[in-house]
Design a protein around this motif. Structure first.
Motif, PDB file in Angstrom:
ATOM      1  N   ILE A 577      -5.750   1.818  -0.700  1.00 36.59           N
ATOM      2  CA  ILE A 577      -4.467   2.539  -0.660  1.00 36.59           C
ATOM      3  C   ILE A 577      -3.920   2.611   0.763  1.00 36.59           C
ATOM      4  CG2 ILE A 577      -5.750   4.698  -0.548  1.00 36.59           C
ATOM      5  CD1 ILE A 577      -3.505   6.030  -2.026  1.00 36.59           C
ATOM      6  N   THR A 578      -2.651   2.332   0.915  1.00 36.70           N
ATOM      7  CA  THR A 578      -2.029   2.423   2.233  1.00 36.70           C
ATOM      8  C   THR A 578      -0.864   3.407   2.265  1.00 36.70           C
ATOM      9  OG1 THR A 578      -0.566   0.581   1.704  1.00 36.70           O
ATOM     10  CG2 THR A 578      -2.595   0.041   2.857  1.00 36.70           C
ATOM     11  N   ASP A 579      -0.210   3.634   1.139  1.00 39.55           N
ATOM     12  CA  ASP A 579       0.962   4.502   1.140  1.00 39.55           C
ATOM     13  C   ASP A 579       1.000   5.368  -0.115  1.00 39.55           C
ATOM     14  OD1 ASP A 579       2.729   3.422   3.462  1.00 39.55           O
ATOM     15  OD2 ASP A 579       2.008   1.659   2.388  1.00 39.55           O
ATOM     16  N   TYR A 588       6.453  12.235 -10.635  1.00 34.46           N
ATOM     17  CA  TYR A 588       5.547  11.087 -10.534  1.00 34.46           C
ATOM     18  C   TYR A 588       5.160  10.820  -9.090  1.00 34.46           C
ATOM     19  CZ  TYR A 588       7.542  10.451 -15.117  1.00 34.46           C
ATOM     20  OH  TYR A 588       7.948  10.665 -16.387  1.00 34.46           O
ATOM     21  N   LEU A 589       4.057  10.122  -8.947  1.00 33.93           N
ATOM     22  CA  LEU A 589       3.572   9.775  -7.618  1.00 33.93           C
ATOM     23  C   LEU A 589       3.200   8.299  -7.644  1.00 33.93           C
ATOM     24  CD1 LEU A 589       2.378  11.339  -4.927  1.00 33.93           C
ATOM     25  CD2 LEU A 589       0.238  10.644  -5.945  1.00 33.93           C
ATOM     26  N   ILE A 590       3.632   7.591  -6.637  1.00 31.73           N
ATOM     27  CA  ILE A 590       3.244   6.187  -6.541  1.00 31.73           C
ATOM     28  C   ILE A 590       2.348   6.013  -5.324  1.00 31.73           C
ATOM     29  CG2 ILE A 590       4.118   3.942  -5.786  1.00 31.73           C
ATOM     30  CD1 ILE A 590       6.157   4.015  -7.881  1.00 31.73           C
ATOM     31  N   THR A 591       1.210   5.396  -5.545  1.00 27.67           N
ATOM     32  CA  THR A 591       0.358   5.024  -4.421  1.00 27.67           C
ATOM     33  C   THR A 591       0.376   3.513  -4.360  1.00 27.67           C
ATOM     34  OG1 THR A 591      -1.600   4.883  -5.816  1.00 27.67           O
ATOM     35  CG2 THR A 591      -1.163   6.994  -4.787  1.00 27.67           C
ATOM     36  N   SER A 592       0.381   2.978  -3.161  1.00 24.90           N
ATOM     37  CA  SER A 592       0.492   1.531  -3.076  1.00 24.90           C
ATOM     38  C   SER A 592      -0.460   0.974  -2.032  1.00 24.90           C
ATOM     39  CB  SER A 592       1.929   1.131  -2.765  1.00 24.90           C
ATOM     40  OG  SER A 592       2.373   1.782  -1.614  1.00 24.90           O
ATOM     41  N   SER A 593      -0.718  -0.281  -2.175  1.00 20.77           N
ATOM     42  CA  SER A 593      -1.616  -1.001  -1.274  1.00 20.77           C
ATOM     43  C   SER A 593      -0.831  -2.213  -0.791  1.00 20.77           C
ATOM     44  CB  SER A 593      -2.862  -1.382  -2.067  1.00 20.77           C
ATOM     45  OG  SER A 593      -3.492  -2.487  -1.503  1.00 20.77           O
ATOM     46  N   SER A 594      -0.431  -2.166   0.471  1.00 22.53           N
ATOM     47  CA  SER A 594       0.562  -3.123   0.951  1.00 22.53           C
ATOM     48  C   SER A 594      -0.077  -4.337   1.600  1.00 22.53           C
ATOM     49  CB  SER A 594       1.485  -2.432   1.951  1.00 22.53           C
ATOM     50  OG  SER A 594       2.253  -3.383   2.636  1.00 22.53           O
ATOM     51  N   TRP A 595       0.539  -5.450   1.372  1.00 22.80           N
ATOM     52  CA  TRP A 595       0.112  -6.727   1.945  1.00 22.80           C
ATOM     53  C   TRP A 595       0.240  -6.715   3.460  1.00 22.80           C
ATOM     54  CZ3 TRP A 595       2.813 -10.613   4.545  1.00 22.80           C
ATOM     55  CH2 TRP A 595       2.219 -11.875   4.554  1.00 22.80           C
ATOM     56  N   TRP A 596       1.123  -5.886   3.973  1.00 24.89           N
ATOM     57  CA  TRP A 596       1.295  -5.799   5.423  1.00 24.89           C
ATOM     58  C   TRP A 596       0.038  -5.295   6.114  1.00 24.89           C
ATOM     59  CZ3 TRP A 596       6.544  -3.156   4.377  1.00 24.89           C
ATOM     60  CH2 TRP A 596       7.555  -4.137   4.307  1.00 24.89           C
ATOM     61  N   GLU A 601      -6.263  -6.544  -3.233  1.00 23.45           N
ATOM     62  CA  GLU A 601      -5.731  -5.848  -4.413  1.00 23.45           C
ATOM     63  C   GLU A 601      -4.402  -5.181  -4.119  1.00 23.45           C
ATOM     64  OE1 GLU A 601      -8.332  -3.395  -6.750  1.00 23.45           O
ATOM     65  OE2 GLU A 601      -9.988  -4.778  -6.465  1.00 23.45           O
ATOM     66  N   ASN A 602      -3.462  -5.938  -3.621  1.00 24.37           N
ATOM     67  CA  ASN A 602      -2.148  -5.370  -3.341  1.00 24.37           C
ATOM     68  C   ASN A 602      -1.455  -5.023  -4.652  1.00 24.37           C
ATOM     69  OD1 ASN A 602      -1.969  -7.866  -0.827  1.00 24.37           O
ATOM     70  ND2 ASN A 602      -2.440  -5.717  -0.538  1.00 24.37           N
ATOM     71  N   GLY A 603      -0.764  -3.915  -4.624  1.00 17.27           N
ATOM     72  CA  GLY A 603      -0.073  -3.472  -5.837  1.00 17.27           C
ATOM     73  C   GLY A 603       0.154  -1.975  -5.785  1.00 17.27           C
ATOM     74  N   PHE A 622       2.472  -8.111  -2.586  1.00 17.59           N
ATOM     75  CA  PHE A 622       3.186  -6.838  -2.698  1.00 17.59           C
ATOM     76  C   PHE A 622       3.280  -6.193  -1.322  1.00 17.59           C
ATOM     77  CE2 PHE A 622       2.967  -2.291  -2.817  1.00 17.59           C
ATOM     78  CZ  PHE A 622       3.902  -1.935  -3.758  1.00 17.59           C
ATOM     79  N   LYS A 623       4.505  -5.830  -0.905  1.00 11.61           N
ATOM     80  CA  LYS A 623       4.667  -5.314   0.449  1.00 11.61           C
ATOM     81  C   LYS A 623       5.065  -3.851   0.476  1.00 11.61           C
ATOM     82  CE  LYS A 623       5.862  -9.759   2.378  1.00 11.61           C
ATOM     83  NZ  LYS A 623       6.968 -10.696   2.476  1.00 11.61           N
ATOM     84  N   GLN A 624       5.997  -3.479  -0.343  1.00 11.64           N
ATOM     85  CA  GLN A 624       6.578  -2.150  -0.161  1.00 11.64           C
ATOM     86  C   GLN A 624       7.134  -1.651  -1.478  1.00 11.64           C
ATOM     87  OE1 GLN A 624       9.889  -2.202   2.494  1.00 11.64           O
ATOM     88  NE2 GLN A 624       9.904  -0.002   2.763  1.00 11.64           N
ATOM     89  N   ILE A 625       7.006  -0.357  -1.685  1.00 13.49           N
ATOM     90  CA  ILE A 625       7.666   0.254  -2.836  1.00 13.49           C
ATOM     91  C   ILE A 625       8.263   1.558  -2.338  1.00 13.49           C
ATOM     92  CG2 ILE A 625       5.648   1.536  -3.693  1.00 13.49           C
ATOM     93  CD1 ILE A 625       6.525   0.545  -6.528  1.00 13.49           C
TER      94      ILE A 625
END
Lengths: 735, 335
Positions: A577-579, A588-596, A601-603, A622-625
């Motif tokens: 997890i990065t963000d 809702y809550l979105i957690t993301s794992s950025s390619w940057w 497992e980006n997504g 996947f970079k950003q959401i």
């Protein structure tokens, strides 16, 4: 259409030859040095006679010398045949730049009630005013017919009040409707929509894309371009809170040539530009200020300084923007003219940091309209460190507080500007150990009382106020022992005010501390009450904890005097997890794992506020959401109360809708599967029939069968296996 | 479903095979040795020594009499299953990547590597299904792959066709008697190699695995792609389960990148997909390197996987595996 900057209006195919360039040539024709660049013409002067002329020239010189140096006898005011002046004068400056400055600054300044001077370059008069250049017939300027613009907030009218998010993966940028468990419904999806990253404006009206050539804003139902800001090499962008202005920054100074359509020479060599969003015009530009201190380390290598971003901080009402010159002063500019407030920076010796109140504060006994910022200064000589609150535009210092043994301080405003918490890292006298104090200023109360929370033993690495509330969460870590690879465990502590009489906010009390965590970040739901404590950008742990501060169940006896009932609702884990980001409604809550950050497992994962995982998607590259923000509600307090009262009735409707949707969805899936199964069976049957036509016995298909030669199939052979397992072994000493 | 861990190899596994009855598992690895195991409890039955290089492939005839193996020492060898005796060695100019018996066991197919000026070929030997018989020296059939080398190949139902998967992502269909090529279709992403080809029980359709992260179910008759299974990792192997309509896919990060990545990211899992609905049903973890081969028990009661980590993991399916049915399947079953 690939909306990159180069080929934006590609649909209009133009034939080069047929275009009439003459207007452009006139406008942008390269002018050769004529030696007259230092001359300006002043028009609109009062008509004077010989005697008054000297006086007028003297008066004019005072004005002219404020922008440049006028050459000796540089003012030439011809007199007409009747001995009176003609109302104009020629002025020669020492340099062409000064002449340009004079045009820029003095043009249109009033001399008195009846006279306003017009200052123009002599060369310009020649260029535009020459005979034949001006048509004798007045032609009214062509006014573009009114074009209905798309409604920029149309997404808010979604019947099921869904939220949108924008996703940047690979080279594609798309905006999607959140569909909870189901795949998000695309609203728009384009290739190469941005070169760097995407950003929503603070009220969600515009989607910002960054390109080599500048910044573009997109919006409306068709996602058309709303405006663009040409800032070559732009890297960062920041909106004012009400989306009226925008700051762009590039690490390289801008290089402007004279014929740039939008930028003028004023912007040349600058790093920052502040723009008006409505007109797309630059308001003022600035260079990056270097933070003081050595530029090279002890080995002579240049130190890479961390950029302060945003350097230009906006007041809550978009009326002021301020920048700090570290250690010296804070410059406050008034919008929209971008002039320095009272024509001078506010000198604050040693100033280290400042923050505007995020809302217009309501102070007890002060009805004037004021904005406030909070700043702090370190210990200077024998003077103690100081935290101050300053009111703008009066520049009145409302409150200061002296602090001792300060290593560092961070300023945290509560979202309604009710409180500002100064997190003070204090060192012991020997400067060996650190501890953190919280100095909480109650901005809305009379005299701005300060409450100190000094019960924290460790260093606070993160602090966060509840939005629209008065509770806070912080994360502490013990002293980091030197030479350890593993980061130390952290503790998460929750605080809330005590119960108090009436509307008053009681003293801040500690609720609970959760030890032995790895958490490093705090994310409050945008409406308060719910908070997620997460471990992000960590190699080995990825946990998320979902807390409720107003749990409706049983309350602990020791918490009965507190204005909170803390309960862990759920936990999750998102590898890599990065963000983390809440949707603007806090559902809702979105957690993301950025390619940057890494390529594992980006997504993204989508959770509801209780921590139930609704959906996870792995997307390559996947970079950003980013959730689309929402403007504040238009409903009045009473209306909101009413909605809350009838929530049960409304929710019934929505639940029925959800159920219906789910049922149709399941039915569709089942239907699809049934069809697949039937197709498969039909195919199998067809193959078998075909084989029979070929003369293949289906019995032969599985190869030679045992027992086909007529021998009886053997009875299953019994294999006996003895497994020994030692259950217990005891040793006794006999004797 | 507690797996049995077979740790008899010293290097990465390359292929594992069940005998026709499913009682014995044969495994080959880069350590030059073939192992035979009892599938029921994982006990080792024996080993077959003789190869001088890494082994790539193994197959056993339907009567479990003869065992064929091929490897980097440029030989195909024929063994007596019962005793481990070497019966025959065929020498080739390049490595052997795949061997497979025809459904009746009377023919043996071998795929040779393209290297050192030699084209990749598919050779077929006629086999006498007796231990003491004198086996032929010369192949009865030779197919040269001029376009793109074959990586995998096998016999279709009743040995009618030879189907080969190629390095360029195509699949071709040859007549097993005349070597005439009937079809050559691009099934996977162009220029991404096909890594495995395994048959359904009746050999009328097969599954291919590819580095393009998909596996495809293809008809043997007309090479029509029936189903596609999409994953997020390069695949090394794919198998079709009898009894249940599932497929098992295995793969993971390329072996050379493994040391730089965590086990989690490597995606070293066996993945179960529903054969007809193309939906993922579940994953089985355990290997700490990519899965190089998955094989299914011919009766559909279990499967085993061989990994780059040097282990074979043998799984026996639980009752829950057999009970699992989609709603529509249940409907169908009632009728």
């Amino acid at each position: 259409m690939a909306p990159s900057y180069d080929n934006l209006d590609a649909e209009e195919e133009l034939d080069d030859i047929e275009i009439d360039y003459s207007d452009l040539r006139d406008a942008y024709e390269v002018r050769l040095e004529e030696g007259l660049d230092a001359f300006v013409v002043i028009d609109g002067l009062p008509i004077v006679n010989e005697e008054q002329k000297e006086k007028l020239i003297k008066f004019l010189l005072r004005k002219l010398n404020s922008v440049g140096k006028v050459k000796e006898d540089g003012v030439f005011m011809p007199l007409g045949d009747n001995g009176k002046s003609e109302g104009f004068a020629f002025v020669e400056f020492a340099a062409a730049e000064q002449a340009a400055a004079a045009v820029k600054q003095l043009h249109g300044t009033p001399l008195d009630k009846r006279h306003t001077i017009a200052v123009n370059k002599l060369t310009d008069i020649d260029r535009y005013g020459r005979e034949g250049r001006i048509d004798d017939h007045y032609e009214p300027p062509y006014i573009e017919p009114f074009q209905e613009k798309e409604h920029l907030r149309s997404w808010l009218g979604d019947p099921s009040a869904r939220d949108q998010f924008c996703m940047y993966r690979g080279d594609k940028v798309g905006v999607f409707w959140n569909e909870k468990e189901d795949p998000p419904e695309p609203a728009v999806d384009r290739d190469h929509w941005t070169d760097l990253f995407i950003q929503w404006s603070p009220l969600g009206t515009y989607l910002t894309s960054l390109h080599k050539q500048g910044v573009q804003l997109w919006g409306g139902k068709s996602w058309s371009r709303q405006s663009r800001f040409a800032h070559p090499g732009v890297r960062l962008v920041d909106f004012s809170p009400n989306e009226m202005f925008i700051t762009t920054w590039s690490p390289e100074p801008i290089q402007v040539n004279e014929n740039h359509p939008v930028l003028s020479l004023e912007e040349d060599g600058k790093n920052y530009i502040i723009w008006d969003v409505a007109t797309c015009k630059p308001l003022r530009s600035f260079v990056t200020l270097d933070t003081p201190g050595p530029t090279t380390d002890e080995h002579g290598n240049p130190i890479r300084k961390k950029l302060q971003w945003p350097a230009f901080k906006w007041s809550a009402d978009d009326k002021y923007v301020a920048r700090m010159t570290q250690g010296q002063s804070i410059s406050v500019y008034e919008l929209p003219k971008m002039n320095l407030l009272d024509k001078a920076s506010i000198k604050i010796e040693g100033v280290m940091d400042f923050e505007w109140a995020p809302a217009s504060p309501r102070r007890e006994g002060n009805r004037n309209y004021e904005q406030i910022f909070c700043y702090w200064t370190p210990e200077l000589g024998s003077n103690p460190a100081k935290v101050g609150l300053m009111s703008i535009p009066s520049k009145e210092i409302i409150r200061t507080r002296n602090l001792f043994n300060v290593s560092d301080a961070k300023l945290h405003w509560q979202s309604d500007a009710k409180f500002v918490c100064v997190k003070v890292d204090r060192h012991s006298k020997s400067k060996k150990s650190l501890a953190t104090n919280l100095e909480i200023f109650r901005v809305e109360e009379k005299g701005v009382p300060v409450e100190v929370v000094d019960s924290i033993k460790d260093t606070v690495i993160n602090f966060s106020w509840e939005p629209k509330g008065d509770r806070f969460v912080l994360i502490t870590t013990p002293e980091i022992p030197a030479n350890t690879a593993v980061p130390p465990k952290t503790s998460v502590a929750f605080f809330c005010p005590e119960k108090a009489k009436g509307n008053a906010v009681g003293n801040f009390k500690h609720i609970r501390t959760i030890d032995k965590k790895n958490s490093n970040s705090i994310y409050w739901g945008p409406k308060g009450r719910f908070v997620v404590v997460a471990t992000i950008q960590n190699q080995s742990s990825f946990d998320l904890d979902f807390w409720d501060l107003d749990f409706e169940g049983e309350r602990d006896e020791k918490d009965k005097d507190l204005t909170a009932n803390l309960q862990l609702m759920g936990s999750g884990e998102h590898y890599g997890i990065t963000d983390v980001e809440w949707d603007p409604t806090g559902r809702y809550l979105i957690t993301s794992s950025s390619w940057w950050k890494h390529q594992m497992e980006n997504g993204y994962h989508l959770y509801d506020f209780r921590g139930t995982l609704l959906r996870e998607e792995h997307i390559e590259g996947f970079k950003q959401i980013a959730w689309r923000k929402r403007p504040p509600t238009l409903l009045s307090k009473d209306q909101q109360k009413d909605v809350r009262k009838k929530l049960r009735d409304y929710s019934k409707e929505f639940e029925a809708e959800d159920l219906a949707k789910k049922n149709t969805a399941t039915r569709a899936v089942v239907e699809h599967r049934r069809r697949l199964l039937e197709e498969w069976n039909a195919w199998r049957q067809r193959v078998m029939e075909d084989l029979e036509d070929e003369g293949v016995d289906p019995e032969d298909l599985r190869g030679p069968q045992d027992g086909k030669e007529g021998e009886e199939p053997e009875e299953g052979q019994v294999v006996e296996e003895i497994v020994e397992e030692i259950i217990k072994e005891t040793e006794e000493v006999v004797g | 479903m507690r797996p049995i861990l077979l740790s008899g190899h010293e290097r990465a596994l390359t292929q594992v095979k069940y005998s026709r009855d499913g009682d014995i598992i044969f495994s080959v690895s880069k350590d030059h040795v073939i192992c035979a195991w009892f599938s029921i409890n994982g006990e080792r039955l024996g080993t077959y020594h003789g190869h001088q290089g890494a082994l790539w492939t193994v197959d056993v005839d339907p009567s479990t009499t003869l065992l064929a193996s091929g490897g980097a020492d440029n030989t195909i060898r024929l063994w007596e299953v019962k005793t481990g005796r070497l019966l025959k060695t065929w020498d080739f100019p390049t490595a052997i990547k795949r061997v497979e018996f025809s459904p009746d066991g009377r023919r043996l197919l071998g795929v040779t590597e393209k290297r050192m000026g030699y084209l990749g070929t598919i050779v077929v030997f006629d086999i006498i299904l007796e231990v003491d018989a004198d086996q032929t020296n010369e192949p009865s059939l030779r197919i040269e792959c001029t376009e793109s080398k074959a990586t995998v190949a096998g016999f279709s139902y009743v040995g009618k066709y030879i189907i080969a998967g190629h390095e360029d992502g195509t699949v071709s269909q040859y007549d097993a008697k005349t070597a005439e090529q009937y079809l050559n279709l691009t099934v996977h992403e162009p220029d991404i190699p096909i890594t495995d080809l395994q048959w359904s029980a009746d050999r009328t359709y097969f599954i291919t695995a590819s580095k393009d992260k998909t596996a495809k179910l293809v008809s043997a008759v007309d090479l029509e792609v029936l189903k596609t299974y999409v994953t997020d990792t390069p695949l090394n192997s794919a198998a079709i389960t009898p009894v249940k309509d599932f497929v098992i896919l295995g793969g993971g990060q390329a072996a050379m990148d493994v040391t730089t990545t965590s086990a989690r990211q490597g995606k070293f899992e066996a993945r179960f997909y529903h054969k007809i609905f193309e939906e993922e049903i579940g994953r089985v973890r355990g290997h700490f390197g990519p899965l190089n081969y998955v094989a299914v028990h011919p009766e559909g009661t279990g499967y085993c996987s061989g990994g780059e980590d040097g282990y074979v993991r043998v799984h026996h399916f639980d009752k829950a595996y057999f009970d699992f049915l989609y709603e529509v399947e249940r409907e169908q079953a009632k009728i």
